[in-house]
Design an enzyme around this catalytic site. Structure first.
Site, PDB file in Angstrom:
ATOM      1  N   ARG A   1       0.357  16.003  -1.058  1.00 18.03           N
ATOM      2  CA  ARG A   1       0.896  16.903  -0.206  1.00 18.03           C
ATOM      3  C   ARG A   1       2.649  17.123  -0.109  1.00 18.03           C
ATOM      4  O   ARG A   1       3.410  16.557  -1.140  1.00 18.03           O
ATOM      5  CB  ARG A   1       1.059  16.280   0.969  1.00 18.03           C
TER       6      ARG A   1
ATOM      7  N   HIS B   1       9.019  21.140   7.204  1.00 23.14           N
ATOM      8  CA  HIS B   1       9.425  19.831   6.656  1.00 23.14           C
ATOM      9  C   HIS B   1      10.805  19.611   7.105  1.00 23.14           C
ATOM     10  O   HIS B   1      11.986  19.426   5.827  1.00 23.14           O
ATOM     11  CB  HIS B   1       9.104  18.982   5.021  1.00 23.14           C
TER      12      HIS B   1
ATOM     13  N   GLU C   1       7.446  15.603  11.110  1.00 20.94           N
ATOM     14  CA  GLU C   1       8.327  14.599  11.710  1.00 20.94           C
ATOM     15  C   GLU C   1       8.902  14.610  12.552  1.00 20.94           C
ATOM     16  O   GLU C   1      10.614  14.684  13.040  1.00 20.94           O
ATOM     17  CB  GLU C   1       9.467  13.505  10.953  1.00 20.94           C
TER      18      GLU C   1
ATOM     19  N   ASN D   1       2.671   8.979   9.005  1.00 22.64           N
ATOM     20  CA  ASN D   1       4.023   8.532   8.589  1.00 22.64           C
ATOM     21  C   ASN D   1       4.634   7.352   8.751  1.00 22.64           C
ATOM     22  O   ASN D   1       4.925   6.896  10.069  1.00 22.64           O
ATOM     23  CB  ASN D   1       5.178   9.121   8.023  1.00 22.64           C
TER      24      ASN D   1
ATOM     25  N   TYR E   1       7.374   3.734   7.845  1.00 21.52           N
ATOM     26  CA  TYR E   1       7.167   2.905   6.832  1.00 21.52           C
ATOM     27  C   TYR E   1       8.417   1.399   7.006  1.00 21.52           C
ATOM     28  O   TYR E   1       8.599   1.017   6.296  1.00 21.52           O
ATOM     29  CB  TYR E   1       8.863   3.842   6.187  1.00 21.52           C
TER      30      TYR E   1
ATOM     31  N   GLU F   1       2.702   9.242   4.866  1.00 15.86           N
ATOM     32  CA  GLU F   1       3.565   8.637   4.282  1.00 15.86           C
ATOM     33  C   GLU F   1       4.269   7.339   4.155  1.00 15.86           C
ATOM     34  O   GLU F   1       3.709   6.972   5.011  1.00 15.86           O
ATOM     35  CB  GLU F   1       4.900   9.444   4.536  1.00 15.86           C
TER      36      GLU F   1
HETATM   37  C1  PNW Z   1      11.025  10.529   6.092  1.00 12.41           C
HETATM   38  N1  PNW Z   1      15.388   6.767   9.544  1.00 12.41           N
HETATM   39  O1  PNW Z   1      12.295  11.095   7.298  1.00 12.41           O
HETATM   40  C2  PNW Z   1      11.050  12.020   5.642  1.00 12.41           C
HETATM   41  O2  PNW Z   1       9.582  12.586   5.868  1.00 12.41           O
HETATM   42  C3  PNW Z   1      10.574  12.050   4.455  1.00 12.41           C
HETATM   43  O3  PNW Z   1      11.475  13.824   3.812  1.00 12.41           O
HETATM   44  C4  PNW Z   1      11.854  10.956   3.656  1.00 12.41           C
HETATM   45  O4  PNW Z   1      12.099  11.223   2.438  1.00 12.41           O
HETATM   46  C5  PNW Z   1      10.898  10.100   3.839  1.00 12.41           C
HETATM   47  O5  PNW Z   1      10.505   9.689   5.704  1.00 12.41           O
HETATM   48  C6  PNW Z   1      12.179   8.404   3.250  1.00 12.41           C
HETATM   49  O6  PNW Z   1      13.008   8.209   4.453  1.00 12.41           O
HETATM   50  C7  PNW Z   1      12.812  10.405   7.423  1.00 12.41           C
HETATM   51  O7  PNW Z   1      16.622   7.188   8.959  1.00 12.41           O
HETATM   52  C8  PNW Z   1      14.095  10.237   6.912  1.00 12.41           C
HETATM   53  O8  PNW Z   1      14.997   6.420   9.692  1.00 12.41           O
HETATM   54  C9  PNW Z   1      14.986   9.254   7.658  1.00 12.41           C
HETATM   55  C10 PNW Z   1      14.598   7.731   8.860  1.00 12.41           C
HETATM   56  C11 PNW Z   1      13.231   7.699   8.227  1.00 12.41           C
HETATM   57  C12 PNW Z   1      12.140   8.866   8.380  1.00 12.41           C
END
Ligand code: PNW
Length: 475
Positions: free
Chosen positions: A73, A118, A163, A306, A308, A376
């Protein structure tokens, strides 16, 4: 444990890896501008050079091949292709670069998944008002059309916008991402989210009517969501707060696209009630979709997630924030971290692999059982670097176990998994201090050499085992 044609991927984004910010006629983006302003990014760092993937693409390809990925990706830098953001001025060097990347991937049997946007809006478009302007949707649609026309003979998996939540909230409410705006809290982010949904839907309709028959690809937008659950499942206030938080994050973008064509009722009523309380006059701060424009409902061919982290939720604590105009006070929730969840890297990222399985089940039940790509997922190292990153290796194993359970036991149609990220890279406001790569990048070395972490080597093993198992089964 995984279906035969499961997509094994890793992801990157143009601004985070490419560098070459002025190379060969590229225009500036809002991230170029943002990073060049003092005090915006940790250590005044920028993506001016980053991993220099603009020149070192072949090294990235080697990593992709070593991992045995079936999918990669990447995102296109809009300003590298269209320096002013609009046609007719096309930067042919930019077109050549992405043609090379796409052709090389295909020649190695790797399927590209391409994100159009992005986070890196051409600065020229920001100068005209950026995503707050309704006209951005049409401009994005033209850009998308240009990309389908130029690359769509070979690219079959498209993400329009990555996002929208992060772009809207971090960029236009908190001011910690480009374009760094926070003056219109409680207003601008809703407008930006709205225009992004309109832009996405227009691009989907363009693809659907002009390109789908000939190119046969699939398109979606990448929605980020944490897994959220009530702090106390028996407490109705906690349950309601969780529903409200889900409506304001995942629901904000997924509800219009997958369920009703409009925002979740919970979100609208919360915003309108607070507007009234604050004596905010005029129309709702949450815009409405026009019946005269292309419908939002049904504009995704799969669900791109995505994921996390996870959070427990209880109602907001009121206090000083109660009378302020902001998204935070509209949604009125407090996030609570479970003390058993480790936070090994950046502070916002509690590592909770089982939250992914629960979220996948929730998506299946709430959004009409869509095909899902996890576009992601990962976690970062900070501080003293470990090439032998045992904890991250275990994380990938645990996470993929949860994904396998979601497929086999919960019947979720998960089609693929993209680790974030292929390489250590420019992690937005955190600069280079936060490392998400499967490959270590030595930013102190002019050659920017790439070295596999243990997590990268083990991810490669998991992929190869899964591939040989499914080949064995079929023979
Ligand atoms: C995503 N937060 O962004 C992005 O899609 C990526 O580019 C990035 O590298 C990845 O997550 C890891 O952070 C985020 O602050 C950026 O909560 C910031 C946040 C969450 C997602």
């Amino acid at each position: 444990m995984f279906p035969r044609d499961f997509a094994w991927g890793a992801g990157t984004a143009a601004y985070q890896i490419e560098g070459g910010w002025q190379a060969d006629g590229k225009g500036a983006s809002i991230w170029d501008t943002f990073c060049h302003e003092r005090g915006r990014v940790c250590g005044e760092q920028s993506g001016d050079v980053a991993c220099n993937s603009y020149q070192l693409w072949e090294k990235d390809l080697q990593c992709i091949r070593q991992l045995g990925l079936t999918h990669y990706r990447l995102s296109l830098s809009w300003a590298r292709l269209l320096p002013h953001g609009t046609t007719p001025h096309v930067n042919q060097k930019g077109v050549q670069y992405y043609n090379q990347v796409i052709d090389d991937l295909l020649a190695c049997g790797v399927t590209p998944m391409v994100t159009l946007y992005h986070f890196d809006l051409p600065q020229a478009l920001q100068d005209q008002g950026g995503w707050k302007c309704p006209g951005m949707a049409d401009i994005f649609d033209c850009y998308a059309k240009f990309c389908f026309q130029t690359f769509g003979d070979r690219v079959k998996l498209w993400i329009t916008i990555n996002e929208p939540y992060v772009c809207a909230k971090l960029g236009h409410e908190d001011g910690i991402h480009a374009p760094g705006l926070k003056e219109e809290a409680g207003i601008a982010a809703y407008l930006v989210g709205h225009n992004m949904l309109r832009a996405h839907a227009m691009a989907w309709h363009t693809y659907n009517s002009l390109y789908r028959a000939k190119q046969g690809g699939a398109l979606s937008l990448a929605i980020n969501s944490d897994w959220l659950e009530p702090l106390d499942a028996c407490c109705p206030e906690d349950v309601a707060a969780t529903e409200r938080y889900l409506a304001f994050t995942l629901g904000w973008f997924a509800w219009p696209v997958f369920v009703t064509g409009d925002y979740p009722e919970t979100m609208r009523s919360a915003i309108d009630a607070r507007s009234k309380k604050l004596g905010y006059e005029g129309t709702s701060r949450l815009p409405s979709f026009s019946k005269d424009e292309p419908a939002i409902l049904g504009t995704a061919d799969f669900f791109a997630l995505n994921y996390y982290t996870s959070r427990k939720v209880k109602p907001g604590e009121g206090g000083g924030g109660e009378m302020s105009l902001s998204m935070k006070s509209d949604r009125d929730v407090t996030e609570v971290l479970d003390p058993s969840w480790p936070i090994p890297g950046v502070s916002w990222l509690a590592v909770v692999p089982h939250g992914l399985r629960k979220l996948l089940k929730y998506i299946k039940d709430t959004f009409n059982d869509p095909a899902v790509y996890i576009t992601e997922n990962g976690f970062s190292q900070v501080g003293p670097l470990q090439i032998e990153d045992v904890q991250r290796s275990e994380f990938y194993r645990d996470t993929l176990m949860e994904v396998a359970r979601a497929i086999q036991e919960d019947g979720v149609k998960v089609r693929g998994y993209f680790a974030w990220s292929l390489l250590d890279n420019f992690e937005w406001a955190d600069g280079f201090s936060v490392r998400f790569g499967l490959y270590h990048v030595d930013f102190a070395d002019a050659k920017l050499s790439r070295t596999a972490y243990r997590s990268g080597r083990e991810y490669a093993q998991m992929i190869s085992k899964s591939k040989s198992k499914s080949n064995g089964e079929s023979s």
